[in-house]
Design a protein around this motif. Structure first.
Motif, PDB file in Angstrom:
ATOM      1  N   ASN A  13      41.718  17.936  62.542  1.00 37.33           N
ATOM      2  CA  ASN A  13      42.727  16.885  62.348  1.00 37.33           C
ATOM      3  C   ASN A  13      44.063  17.203  63.002  1.00 37.33           C
ATOM      4  N   GLN A  62      48.499  22.358  50.874  1.00 40.40           N
ATOM      5  CA  GLN A  62      47.515  21.269  50.793  1.00 40.40           C
ATOM      6  C   GLN A  62      47.492  20.447  52.080  1.00 40.40           C
ATOM      7  N   GLU A  63      48.665  20.140  52.626  1.00 42.49           N
ATOM      8  CA  GLU A  63      48.732  19.387  53.882  1.00 42.49           C
ATOM      9  C   GLU A  63      48.159  20.206  55.034  1.00 42.49           C
ATOM     10  N   ARG A  66      44.406  20.086  54.916  1.00 48.65           N
ATOM     11  CA  ARG A  66      43.904  18.800  55.417  1.00 48.65           C
ATOM     12  C   ARG A  66      43.929  18.769  56.944  1.00 48.65           C
ATOM     13  N   GLU A  69      41.060  20.670  58.594  1.00 41.23           N
ATOM     14  CA  GLU A  69      39.686  20.177  58.422  1.00 41.23           C
ATOM     15  C   GLU A  69      39.114  19.647  59.737  1.00 41.23           C
TER      16      GLU A  69
END
Length: 185
Positions: A13, A62-63, A66, A69
């Motif tokens: 991403n 957390q960001e 993401r 991923e």
């Protein structure tokens, strides 16, 4: 062809979103990678995903997770191997060589990001182990690079790295050329 493994490097991403890592034509490259991925899946051939573990203290953990991923266009399915790395080479401090040995692989087909960094470094390292490597140039991309003389557009960077790999370190071709050549065998 049962000794052939598809390696998808760093289609994550991070490379699709605004920011310092956004790559040139990332969507197009990932869709070409998806095409070869579906081809390998249809033949029940092994696929290995390489996932770079980025570090970025400017965003939440957390960001960052993401962004690290694997992108939705090439999302792994059950049974496909995912390996994490911290360096440009997919072989350095990973179990990639052991995994390839277990699969009795002699041929690698490579797609991913970035052409000038992790693709180049991994393909050159693969030569040290005697692998026959094919790089799918339209399933790879990179970004603009800055030099003391100015910016070099990503398409030029990509072309230069594909040209330098072709012949000595790998066969460089498009996804359609690869599938077409395989169908003629």
């Amino acid at each position: 062809m049962n000794d052939t493994v598809l390696i998808i490097i760093d289609i994550q991403n991070m490379y699709f979103e605004e920011g310092s890592y956004k790559l040139f034509d990332a969507d197009e490259a990932s869709l070409k990678a998806a095409k070869i991925l579906n081809h390998f899946r249809s033949k029940n051939l092994p696929v290995i995903y390489i996932k770079h573990l980025f570090k970025d203290n400017k965003i939440t953990k957390q960001e960052l997770m993401r962004k690290c991923e694997i992108h939705k266009n090439v999302m792994p399915v059950h049974g496909e191997t995912i390996m994490e790395k911290n360096y440009p080479s997919s072989f350095l401090n990973t179990d990639l060589k052991t995994c390839l040995d277990d699969l009795k692989a002699s041929k690698l087909v490579v797609a991913g990001m970035m052409s000038h960094m992790c693709i180049d470094t991994t393909v050159r390292a693969a030569q040290n182990y005697g692998y026959d490597v094919t790089v799918l140039e339209d399933a790879c991309t990179t970004k603009n690079l800055n030099t003391k003389n100015g910016e070099i557009h990503a398409s030029v960077v990509h072309d230069v790295f594909m040209a330098s790999l072709n012949g000595t370190f790998a066969r460089v071709m498009t996804v359609d050329e690869y599938i077409g050549a395989e169908n003629q065998q």
